[in-house]
Enzyme design. Sequence first.
Site, PDB file in Angstrom:
ATOM      1  N   ASN A  38      39.793 -50.205 109.723  1.00  0.00           N
ATOM      2  CA  ASN A  38      39.155 -50.327 108.399  1.00  0.00           C
ATOM      3  C   ASN A  38      39.082 -51.790 107.967  1.00  0.00           C
ATOM      4  O   ASN A  38      38.089 -52.220 107.374  1.00  0.00           O
ATOM      5  CB  ASN A  38      39.903 -49.493 107.358  1.00  0.00           C
ATOM      6  CG  ASN A  38      39.490 -48.032 107.405  1.00  0.00           C
ATOM      7  OD1 ASN A  38      38.403 -47.682 106.976  1.00  0.00           O
ATOM      8  ND2 ASN A  38      40.350 -47.183 107.957  1.00  0.00           N
ATOM      9  N   HIS A  95      42.035 -42.524 102.061  1.00  0.00           N
ATOM     10  CA  HIS A  95      42.791 -41.381 102.570  1.00  0.00           C
ATOM     11  C   HIS A  95      41.863 -40.532 103.447  1.00  0.00           C
ATOM     12  O   HIS A  95      40.740 -40.220 103.036  1.00  0.00           O
ATOM     13  CB  HIS A  95      43.337 -40.532 101.412  1.00  0.00           C
ATOM     14  CG  HIS A  95      44.143 -39.381 101.906  1.00  0.00           C
ATOM     15  ND1 HIS A  95      45.382 -39.544 102.480  1.00  0.00           N
ATOM     16  CD2 HIS A  95      43.859 -38.054 101.972  1.00  0.00           C
ATOM     17  CE1 HIS A  95      45.833 -38.361 102.865  1.00  0.00           C
ATOM     18  NE2 HIS A  95      44.938 -37.446 102.571  1.00  0.00           N
TER      19      HIS A  95
HETATM   20  C1  GRF Z   1      42.970 -44.386 108.433  1.00  0.00           C
HETATM   21  O1  GRF Z   1      42.677 -43.112 108.919  1.00  0.00           O
HETATM   22  C2  GRF Z   1      43.217 -44.343 106.952  1.00  0.00           C
HETATM   23  O2  GRF Z   1      42.470 -43.381 106.304  1.00  0.00           O
HETATM   24  C3  GRF Z   1      44.679 -44.004 106.891  1.00  0.00           C
HETATM   25  O3  GRF Z   1      45.258 -44.715 107.943  1.00  0.00           O
HETATM   26  C4  GRF Z   1      44.294 -44.929 108.969  1.00  0.00           C
HETATM   27  C5  GRF Z   1      44.246 -46.397 109.226  1.00  0.00           C
HETATM   28  O4  GRF Z   1      43.434 -46.716 110.307  1.00  0.00           O
HETATM   29  N1  GRF Z   1      45.211 -44.310 105.588  1.00  0.00           N
HETATM   30  P1  GRF Z   1      43.111 -48.236 110.635  1.00  0.00           P
HETATM   31  O5  GRF Z   1      44.436 -48.974 110.731  1.00  0.00           O
HETATM   32  O6  GRF Z   1      42.241 -48.775 109.552  1.00  0.00           O
HETATM   33  O7  GRF Z   1      42.420 -48.192 111.981  1.00  0.00           O
END
Ligand code: GRF
Length: 226
Positions: free
Chosen positions: A15, A110
Amino acid sequence: MKTPVAVLISGSGSNLQAMLDKAAAGVLAADIRLVLSNRGDAYGLARAAKCGIPTAVVEHGAYPCREAFDTALVAAIRKSGAEVVVLAGFMRILGPGFVTAFSQRILNIHPALLPSFPGVHGQPDAARHGVKISGCTVHFVDEKMDHGPIVIQAAVPAHAEDDGKALGGRILALEHRIFPQAVHWLCTGRLSIVGRHVRLAPADVAPADMSGLGPCLVNPPLEQGF
Ligand code: GRF
């Protein structure tokens, strides 16, 4: 004018990468000043370093209590000059001290359609429950876990044969679209909170190109560039 932002991570940082990509493309009104992890081995730290963004590690285990950890986080974020905090897979619960320090300026993502399936196993919990639709939610952070006012949600189909991984992959692709969009809205001052409702101020912006995404519903709709 870009808003100074700190991104908090605990792991892969995909993300975070989505935001770095939008920043590099010049569409995100965020100046990512700091990427902070509570784990020294989080791959997201390398993603940030590659883009020349300052990183910090604040290990929760090094503090005697949650309050002390929160105080250290607040200090590191303030030092960076960040005014907005983005929780991008940050796997620690933040206490009232932290939430108050950045009141109405913290966003979390989330991987489920809140208020269904809060907690750390959103995708497998939804798959096991046999839902037909799941998705992801970006919300303001308040004192309760996965609870604050909702900014944007994206829904995707869930299939009988899905396990948490398969469903989670479909959800993650949408996370990478809605999270930068929500951060952009906050950084451009278009979000206001009225009780549990988040209002998005209208803007004269074309809709996003949704080609390449599978079946999904995103509300409010994504805008051009996101
Ligand atoms: C994502 O699925 C987010 O929704 C959750 O943790 C995960 C993080 O993934 N809170 P990344 O580290 O961004 O790949």
